[in-house]
Design a protein around this motif. Structure first.
Motif, PDB file in Angstrom:
ATOM      1  N   LEU A  14       2.101  30.592  -2.142  1.00 26.54           N
ATOM      2  CA  LEU A  14       1.220  30.029  -3.153  1.00 26.54           C
ATOM      3  C   LEU A  14       1.168  31.050  -4.278  1.00 26.54           C
ATOM      4  O   LEU A  14       1.063  32.244  -4.025  1.00 26.54           O
ATOM      5  N   ALA A  15       1.243  30.583  -5.505  1.00 23.69           N
ATOM      6  CA  ALA A  15       1.234  31.531  -6.623  1.00 23.69           C
ATOM      7  C   ALA A  15       0.371  31.001  -7.749  1.00 23.69           C
ATOM      8  O   ALA A  15       0.268  29.785  -7.963  1.00 23.69           O
ATOM      9  N   ASP A  16      -0.266  31.921  -8.470  1.00 26.08           N
ATOM     10  CA  ASP A  16      -0.941  31.579  -9.725  1.00 26.08           C
ATOM     11  C   ASP A  16      -0.139  32.215 -10.861  1.00 26.08           C
ATOM     12  O   ASP A  16       0.924  32.813 -10.632  1.00 26.08           O
ATOM     13  N   SER A  19       0.746  35.932 -10.287  1.00 26.09           N
ATOM     14  CA  SER A  19       1.699  36.345  -9.256  1.00 26.09           C
ATOM     15  C   SER A  19       3.059  35.649  -9.376  1.00 26.09           C
ATOM     16  O   SER A  19       4.021  36.066  -8.727  1.00 26.09           O
TER      17      SER A  19
ATOM     18  N   VAL B  61       7.719  27.475  -4.273  1.00 26.51           N
ATOM     19  CA  VAL B  61       6.450  28.147  -4.532  1.00 26.51           C
ATOM     20  C   VAL B  61       5.429  27.086  -4.914  1.00 26.51           C
ATOM     21  O   VAL B  61       5.673  26.290  -5.819  1.00 26.51           O
ATOM     22  N   GLN B  62       4.305  27.065  -4.207  1.00 33.50           N
ATOM     23  CA  GLN B  62       3.262  26.086  -4.480  1.00 33.50           C
ATOM     24  C   GLN B  62       2.209  26.689  -5.410  1.00 33.50           C
ATOM     25  O   GLN B  62       2.038  27.897  -5.473  1.00 33.50           O
ATOM     26  N   ALA B  64      -1.230  27.929  -6.481  1.00 31.74           N
ATOM     27  CA  ALA B  64      -2.459  28.430  -5.845  1.00 31.74           C
ATOM     28  C   ALA B  64      -3.649  28.046  -6.708  1.00 31.74           C
ATOM     29  O   ALA B  64      -3.579  28.145  -7.930  1.00 31.74           O
ATOM     30  N   ALA B  70      -3.634  32.877  -4.001  1.00 36.01           N
ATOM     31  CA  ALA B  70      -2.436  33.533  -4.536  1.00 36.01           C
ATOM     32  C   ALA B  70      -2.138  34.817  -3.755  1.00 36.01           C
ATOM     33  O   ALA B  70      -0.979  35.149  -3.494  1.00 36.01           O
TER      34      ALA B  70
END
Lengths: 141, 329
Positions: A14-16, A19, B61-62, B64, B70
């Motif tokens: 999971l990334a924002d 990141s 990649v999902q 967040a 994250a």
């Protein structure tokens, strides 16, 4: 595509926005850590502020992918179907990273042979065309 | 203030209730925990069904939806979801640095099971355990065997907090909250579960050392004054690290301290988890440890400690944590 070590059903990253550059670099098989451009403190996981000087300014520093095992566990319960058991989760102390460690897996080693202090290097696992995960394996003697 | 979804905040909830009473915001506060996992979500399985077919879309990649998610992007893809695996990491390093053994961890589990044998509420009260049973139990996440891991329970418990004046004429003898503390050291984050970069000097601890120093200073007491302790036992190794954090033994000496029999009801210098703990009574996020702390000072424990006046109760370590010191007269 690279060798595969884990099945597709493993949890996905999971990334924002902060990141995401880590994962973009990973897709190119480059291991990077976030670095504060004000005080040069490095950090992982990425975060919006430097915990040392509170600066919001940061860039990404590529590291060698070598390191050593800081601690480890062999997990005997599956996370995803078709997974080889036990699998090894390890904390890797990363060379040239300003003292950072990261959580990853050790592959290509008998779980019973893993020791703290063992020298390891990154091995990229292409989970798909746009996702690569950094795993680690012992440095060949 | 500490109030996490897991076990770090139990004693903090008691402390917050006491603050509400002390500041006149409430006369009586009920602190409770109710856990019902069986049909919804099992902590031990990390909410996943490994037998479920994978998403047919290629892994990617999902998005967040929070900074915390994250950050978990740096643990989950490697399969670090189970608490049993997360807390195995500092325990394994403790073994490496100090020579701590699986047998020492097993002695702790056997001691708590023995305490449970007298407790009619204990889920494992009728299931005696030997050190061989511990050593032969299935490996979950090395060095954690099955019997190093706490139970997963459906259950509930509660504590009533009120003023000393109000409590004076209640039917049951009250127990006093002598001091409370909560928090986590700098750089600790959520502890080794999500953070591989816990400072080296803190990595093989429960993260409770600074909090313990403040607790002792507030109460004007020290570890030698504790007659009985209820220590949060999600995993055997986390108890061992707390024994060192709170100063019951030196750093790295937790293994020999356990081996000395110090935690045993009979003959121990500091009987610990007299109800059986989360390993053998029930896993109610350690709020049952506060209940047992009260019982142990009122002479109501099924493993009573004669003349006990001071009881330490701790909440989940290796995450932001909390503790209370209880006093009985």
């Amino acid at each position: 595509m690279s060798d595969r070590f884990f099945p597709d059903g493993m949890p996905q990253p999971l990334a924002d926005a902060i990141s995401l550059p880590f994962w973009e670099a990973a897709s190119e098989h480059r291991l990077v850590v976030q670095r504060c451009t004000a005080c040069e403190h490095t950090r992982l996981p990425p975060s919006p502020l430097c915990p040392e000087c509170r600066s919001e300014d940061a860039d990404w520093q590529e590291i060698s992918g070598r390191g050593e095992v800081y601690t480890h566990t062999a997990v005997h319960r599956p996370i995803a179907g078709g997974q080889e058991l036990p699998f090894v989760i390890a904390v890797i102390a990363l060379e040239g990273s300003g003292g950072l460690r990261m959580i990853s897996n050790l592959v290509g080693v008998d779980p019973g042979e893993v020791t703290i202090g063992m020298s390891v290097e990154v091995v990229w696992e292409d989970m798909s065309a746009d996702l690569a995960l950094p795993r680690f394996r012992p440095v060949p003697q | 203030m500490v109030w996490m979804p897991g076990g770090g905040g139990g004693c903090a909830a008691v402390a917050n209730a006491a603050m509400a009473v002390e500041t006149g915001q409430a006369e009586v506060v009920v602190v409770y925990r109710s856990l019902c996992q069986g049909q919804f979500f099992r902590f031990g399985a990390a909410g996943r069904d490994a037998a479920a077919p994978p998403d047919p879309a290629p892994p990617t990649v999902q998005q967040a939806n929070s900074l915390m998610m994250a950050s978990m992007g740096f643990t989950m893809p490697y399969g670090l979801l189970m608490a049993a695996a997360a807390y195995a990491l500092p325990t394994r390093r403790h073994m490496h640095l100090y020579g701590t053994t699986s047998e020492q961890l097993g002695m702790l589990a056997v001691t708590f099971r023995e305490h449970a044998s007298r407790n009619p509420r204990a889920v494992m009260g009728q299931r005696p355990m030997t050190l061989d049973d511990h050593q032969n139990s299935p490996m979950i996440a090395d060095p954690h065997r099955l019997f190093d891991c706490c139970l997963e329970s459906d259950g509930a418990c509660a504590i009533v907090v009120t003023s000393a004046e109000r409590a004076r004429d209640l039917a049951k003898r009250p127990v006093e909250i002598l001091a409370s503390e909560q928090g986590a050291p700098k750089g600790y984050g959520f502890g080794p579960f999500t953070n591989a970069n816990v400072p080296d000097e803190l990595y093989t601890t429960g993260g409770c050392g600074e909090m313990a120093d403040r607790l002792w200073a507030k109460a004007g007491l020290g570890p030698k004054d504790v007659d009985v302790a209820q220590i949060y036992d999600h995993f055997t190794g986390c108890v061992l690290m707390q024994l060192e954090d709170y100063g019951f033994c030196e750093r790295g000496e937790g293994g020999p301290f356990i081996e000395s029999g110090a935690l045993a009801w009979q003959g121990g210098s500091m009987p610990t988890n007299t109800h059986g703990g989360s390993l053998s009574e029930a896993y109610i996020h350690g709020l049952n440890h506060v209940v047992e702390g009260v019982r142990s000072l009122r002479g109501e424990s099924t493993s009573p400690v004669d003349g006990a006046e001071v009881c330490l109760v701790t909440s989940g370590a290796c995450v932001p944590s909390s503790a209370v010191l209880l006093g009985g007269r």
